[in-house]
Design an enzyme around this catalytic site. Structure first.
Site, PDB file in Angstrom:
ATOM      1  CE1 TYR A 126      27.088  73.686  -9.315  1.00  0.00           C
ATOM      2  CE2 TYR A 126      27.271  71.349 -10.240  1.00  0.00           C
ATOM      3  CZ  TYR A 126      28.028  72.639  -9.479  1.00  0.00           C
ATOM      4  OH  TYR A 126      29.274  72.765  -9.158  1.00  0.00           O
ATOM      5  CE  LYS A 130      30.513  76.065 -11.508  1.00  0.00           C
ATOM      6  NZ  LYS A 130      31.194  77.126 -10.849  1.00  0.00           N
TER       7      LYS A 130
END
Length: 289
Positions: A126, A130
């Site tokens: 994640y 990002k």
């Protein structure tokens, strides 16, 4: 002013609907994944060509931190490629992009609050996706604004606050990790800051990275205890180390963010986390009546 908001069904997106949707000076189009998939550049171009937006707020993201470990491609498509798609269409149509990122771009090894100049080093899929997203946004469209935030909660959606509110009422005991430090962020405050940005005369001159979260550094255990106390529940919460609560994705042990840049440069007033938590819990209580 014409505004596009992607990810309108998320926590931040819902709060933006409340604020921007009730501002008579703004013409806002809210998009969820079904109405506008940011991974589809053709549809993005078609939609932006039709509306000629002045500002786009990208609140769309793949936020299932643990699931991203096994579903990396989907997380990358949304968080990295989707963000780049938006930057390219905003460049094409001269649209100001405000993109929301995360504290998970850091590894948590630092022992003092992270500034916008600190080295990034994500330790999860994640966080990695990002980071690629924010890097691509700023490369394609240097005039973009990237806002890193952390530990987001709201009276909308599923989040730690709502879960703890329920569990501390239902159970006599709970165990919560106490060796991960960060800043809770009330999504309504993040939305208010974005609303302030959109309405500011100097929006065109604002660019680059900013950190935003509520004031105060706490652990998840501290957060859970505060929820327990503010709800007047009698649950006994035990602090435990992260090793006793293993998760598929690694979390930064320390992701406290320094917000002095956004406060000094943009004149943003940031409120204490516990004060804003109490406000959210009051709204949740009213909604349950």
């Amino acid at each position: 002013m014409k505004i596009a908001v992607t990810g309108s069904n998320g926590q931040v997106g819902k709060e933006l609907q409340l604020l921007l949707g009730n501002d008579d000076q703004l013409e806002v189009v809210f998009y969820d994944k079904t109405s506008l998939d940011i991974t589809n550049s053709l549809k993005l171009n078609k939609e932006f060509a039709a509306h000629k937006f002045d500002v786009c707020v990208n609140a769309a993201a793949y936020t299932a931190v643990d699931k991203a470990e096994e579903d990396y491609d989907t997380a990358f498509d949304v968080n990295a490629q989707g963000a780049e798609n938006l930057a390219r269409v905003c460049e094409l149509f001269n649209t100001k992009l405000i993109h929301i990122s995360t504290d998970f771009v850091f590894d948590g090894e630092k022992q003092s609050p992270y500034t916008e100049k600190d080295q990034t080093n994500p330790i999860s899929a994640y966080g990695e996706t990002k980071l690629v997203g924010e890097e691509r946004v700023l490369k394609v469209l240097p005039l973009s604004i990237v806002i890193r935030t952390s530990w987001v909660y709201s009276h909308f959606g599923n989040n730690f606050v709502k879960t703890m509110k329920r569990l501390t009422k239902e159970r006599d005991t709970l165990s919560v990790v106490n060796d991960q430090m960060g800043n809770p962020t009330y999504a309504a405050d993040l939305a208010q800051m974005i609303h302030h940005l959109i309405n500011s005369d100097g929006l065109a001159d604002v660019r680059g990275l900013y950190h935003f979260s509520n004031k105060g550094n706490i652990s998840w255990y501290d957060f859970a205890e505060a929820i327990n106390q503010l709800c007047a529940n009698n649950c006994s919460i035990t602090p435990i180390p992260s090793v006793e609560y293993p998760t598929p994705a690694a979390r930064p042990k320390y992701s406290v963010m320094d917000t002095s840049k956004i406060e000094s440069e943009l004149g943003i007033k940031i409120l204490p986390w516990k004060e804003r938590l109490a406000q959210c819990l009051q709204i949740l209580d009213k909604n349950e009546l």
